[in-house]
Design an enzyme around this catalytic site. Structure first.
Site, PDB file in Angstrom:
ATOM      1  N   ASN A   1      -3.946  -7.244  -7.373  1.00  0.00           N
ATOM      2  CA  ASN A   1      -2.883  -7.176  -6.363  1.00  0.00           C
ATOM      3  C   ASN A   1      -2.963  -8.386  -5.440  1.00  0.00           C
ATOM      4  OD1 ASN A   1      -2.680  -4.710  -7.544  1.00  0.00           O
ATOM      5  ND2 ASN A   1      -3.565  -3.574  -5.848  1.00  0.00           N
ATOM      6  N   ASP A   2      -4.189  -8.661  -4.996  1.00  0.00           N
ATOM      7  CA  ASP A   2      -4.361  -9.821  -4.130  1.00  0.00           C
ATOM      8  C   ASP A   2      -4.523 -11.104  -4.929  1.00  0.00           C
ATOM      9  OD1 ASP A   2      -4.124  -9.024  -1.426  1.00  0.00           O
ATOM     10  OD2 ASP A   2      -5.933  -7.824  -1.682  1.00  0.00           O
TER      11      ASP A   2
ATOM     12  N   ARG B   1     -10.974   3.160  -1.812  1.00  0.00           N
ATOM     13  CA  ARG B   1     -10.453   2.374  -0.677  1.00  0.00           C
ATOM     14  C   ARG B   1     -10.741   3.160   0.602  1.00  0.00           C
ATOM     15  NH1 ARG B   1      -5.880   1.515  -4.366  1.00  0.00           N
ATOM     16  NH2 ARG B   1      -5.503  -0.719  -4.556  1.00  0.00           N
TER      17      ARG B   1
ATOM     18  N   HIS C   1       0.798  -1.221   0.000  1.00  0.00           N
ATOM     19  CA  HIS C   1       0.000   0.000   0.000  1.00  0.00           C
ATOM     20  C   HIS C   1       0.823   1.259   0.000  1.00  0.00           C
ATOM     21  CE1 HIS C   1      -3.246  -2.580  -0.081  1.00  0.00           C
ATOM     22  NE2 HIS C   1      -3.958  -1.537  -0.473  1.00  0.00           N
TER      23      HIS C   1
ATOM     24  N   GLU D   1     -10.576 -11.418  -5.681  1.00  0.00           N
ATOM     25  CA  GLU D   1      -9.197 -11.394  -5.213  1.00  0.00           C
ATOM     26  C   GLU D   1      -8.715 -12.770  -4.786  1.00  0.00           C
ATOM     27  OE1 GLU D   1      -8.611  -7.254  -3.024  1.00  0.00           O
ATOM     28  OE2 GLU D   1     -10.387  -8.297  -2.333  1.00  0.00           O
TER      29      GLU D   1
HETATM   30  C1  PEP Z   1      -6.329  -5.554  -5.243  1.00  0.00           C
HETATM   31  O1  PEP Z   1      -6.136  -6.453  -4.411  1.00  0.00           O
HETATM   32  O2  PEP Z   1      -6.005  -5.630  -6.448  1.00  0.00           O
HETATM   33  C2  PEP Z   1      -6.948  -4.286  -4.802  1.00  0.00           C
HETATM   34  C3  PEP Z   1      -7.294  -3.361  -5.677  1.00  0.00           C
HETATM   35  O3  PEP Z   1      -7.117  -4.113  -3.471  1.00  0.00           O
HETATM   36  P1  PEP Z   1      -5.961  -3.622  -2.500  1.00  0.00           P
HETATM   37  O4  PEP Z   1      -4.753  -3.281  -3.302  1.00  0.00           O
HETATM   38  O5  PEP Z   1      -6.495  -2.459  -1.755  1.00  0.00           O
HETATM   39  O6  PEP Z   1      -5.753  -4.822  -1.611  1.00  0.00           O
HETATM   40 MG    MG Z   2      -6.976  -6.279  -2.470  1.00  0.00          MG
END
Ligand code: PEP
Ligand code: MG
Length: 580
Positions: free
Chosen positions: A462-463, A302, A195, A439
């Site tokens: 991302n996840d 977010r 993050h 995710e």
């Molecule tokens: C993700 O996981 O791609 C996502 C957009 O959520 P975050 O990055 O806030 O976990």
């Molecule tokens: Mg995520």
């Protein structure tokens, strides 16, 4: 002597400036047995440190920008109250006498006693408040030991035009950094989709993470160049390098200015296919950047940053106010509000202070799991989202769903809130759409079962990548395996897009893959028609869309799906990206 160090470039751009070093060195506290005649002196030492801690907190409080939507003031206020409580002002003195020990040690035992009491609290959010006690105690101990305090630096020092080098920065630290006008930052730890990296991109400042043990080679105030595109940091550069990077900075500025020309162009491909291009935001203030780049809808808001650097979770009114502010700035466009995704890398306070953390927080009680367990945290947000839906187009999105029961439970809570609103004549949009983030691979595999339960989906790469490839997205040691082009990841994406299209449910992508210029054409070729990107990538992504011809892309994208060789995938991707 000039020196070049390599890390992972996580936010593009070049910055040239003086370095400011932030180090969260762990404090080693030892016990010293003091002779009786020195105890009064030790008490005086403690009292001085205690008042200095108060002065530091008051100074931080005085410098908080008035327009900050993050409740840092409340957070500091709570620290001041804790500091002045007899638990931290009187009892440590008694302990110094009782154990004939040094002040740091007396604070350590007192802190342990308080924390033990906190451990018995059921409510996870309140239990996490033990971090605040630890932070206040650490502040006094640092003063006693003469250590600098990094969070004090972030909150108080004038770091405008500085390049911050830190061992690590938590999302809570980066929230403090937002107000500084920092030129760039570099950290020794962290991954591409941590993050901290995402925030750097949303602030549009160059950033590098994963610079292993860089700090011994860099001294405070040295001139450095950060090349966030290539992940390179040059320490005390020579004239020639300075000249070269200044030229590149100039080129980038011109490139950005040129991109500004497509600000009001529609995002339609060359062969006339309209593509929805939304933006990801973290704070209501981000709407200023959204407007600057000509963005329209918000595909991911977010909300966890509403919860950071504060003692109590936000109340319903605070949520509502933040959402209303975003809706007001949107002027009729839609916002997708993601319910809070706390836990793992998004702790409410600095996770470095956590001791009783789960063995594997990324697989633990985070996001919707935490919300369903701690509904006191969750319900005010749901109520505020529903209330906000009366003021504009609101879509609600649930993160990290892995089990259909989670959606069923959320819907039940929402139905109860709706009934309550009906009874009290509180307005809301009964047709507000409820969707999920894709995710967890399990959900992508079971799309057919998921579809009847939801109105829309957004792929959180991302996840999704982290969970598909079993690699921690924050761990730079395994970052080399974090590969959006892994065939398993591509298959999950393709399967999800196809299944959503077949079911007639809108699907978008809001993970960082959708903001990365290398992957836009591939995603278009795989059938993605809605992207939600970070504000700084918005125009670049739009330009790629405008210059793409979908008919030509689909053929190569299909070829990519048929090969397991990374070398072949990369070669085909290159062909795809140079297509005209
Ligand atoms: C993700 O996981 O791609 C996502 C957009 O959520 P975050 O990055 O806030 O976990
Ligand atoms: Mg995520």
């Amino acid at each position: 002597m000039s020196l070049t160090l390599h890390g992972l470039g996580v936010s593009k751009g070049i910055a040239i400036g003086k370095v400011h070093i932030l180090k969260h060195e762990p404090l080693e506290i030892s016990e010293y047995c003091l002779p009786k005649q020195h105890l009064d002196e030790e008490i005086l030492w403690f009292e001085n440190a205690h008042s200095l801690a108060r002065e530091q907190l008051q100074e931080i409080s005085a410098r908080i920008p008035k327009d900050s939507t993050v409740d840092i003031a409340g957070f500091i206020e709570a620290h001041l109250l804790m500091l002045d409580d007899s638990l931290l002002s009187q009892i440590p003195r008694d302990l110094i006498y009782k154990h004939q020990c040094n002040a740091e040690w007396a604070l350590k035992i007192q802190c342990e006693t308080i924390v033990q009491r906190f451990e018995q609290i059921d409510d996870p959010y309140l239990r996490a408040r033990q971090d605040d006690i630890k932070q206040v105690v650490t502040r006094i101990q640092r003063i006693l030991r003469g250590y600098p305090d990094p969070s004090f630096d972030l909150a108080v020092k004038d770091l405008s035009h500085a390049i911050v080098l830190a061992d690590d920065l938590s999302p809570a630290d980066t929230v403090l950094m937002r107000h500084h006008g920092i030129l760039a930052f570099a950290t020794e730890y962290g991954g591409t989709t941590s993050h901290t990296a995402i925030l750097a991109r949303s602030l549009a400042i160059p950033a590098i993470v994963g610079l292993h043990r860089a700090s011994p080679y860099i001294q405070p105030n040295e001139t450095v160049i950060i090349d966030g595109t290539r992940g390179v940091i040059l320490v005390e550069p020579d004239e020639c390098s300075l000249h070269y990077y200044k030229m590149r900075q100039y080129d980038e500025k011109r490139y950005r200015a040129a991109l500004g020309k497509i600000k009001s162009s529609p995002s339609i491909t060359r062969d006339g296919i309209p593509i929805t291009l939304d933006i990801n935001i973290e704070f209501p203030e981000d709407m200023i950047t959204v407007q600057r780049v000509g963005g329209e809808g918000i595909g991911l808001y977010r909300t966890e940053f509403l919860f950071m650097n504060r003692v109590a979770p936000p109340k319903e009114e605070e949520h509502f106010e933040a959402y209303r502010q975003v809706l007001h700035a949107l002027k009729g466009e839609a916002v997708t509000i993601r319910t809070v995704d706390l836990g793992a890398d998004k702790q409410v306070t600095d996770s470095r202070y956590h001791e009783g953390v789960a063995t594997n927080p990324a697989l633990g009680l985070r996001a919707i799991r935490l919300c369903l367990k701690d509904q006191k945290l969750f319900k005010p947000q749901l109520r505020a989202i529903l209330r906000a839906s009366a003021f504009g187009k609101v879509r609600m999105m649930i993160p990290m769903v892995c089990d259909l029961q989670e959606i069923v439970q959320v819907k039940k809570i929402i139905e109860n809130i709706r009934n309550d609103f009906r009874e009290k004549s509180i307005e809301f949009d009964p047709a507000m759409l409820i969707g999920v983030m894709l995710e967890v691979p399990a959900m992508a595999i079971c799309m057919d079962f998921l579809m009847p339960h939801i109105d829309f989906l957004s792929i959180g790469t991302n996840d999704l990548i982290q969970y598909t490839l079993a690699i921690d997205r924050n761990d730079e040691a395994v970052n080399y395996l974090y590969n959006p082009l892994h065939p398993a990841v591509l298959r999950l994406i393709k399967m999800s897009i196809d299944a959503a299209n077949q079911a007639g449910k809108p699907i978008s992508m809001c993970g960082e893959m959708a903001s990365d210029s290398r992957y836009i054409r591939l995603l278009l070729g795989l059938g993605l028609r809605t992207f939600s990107v970070n504000p700084e990538s918005y125009l670049e992504v739009k330009q790629i869309i405008i210059n793409s011809n979908l008919t030509k892309l689909t053929h190569i994208a299909n070829k990519i799906m048929k090969t397991g060789s990374q070398a072949d995938i990369l070669e085909l991707l290159e062909t795809l990206n140079i297509q005209v």
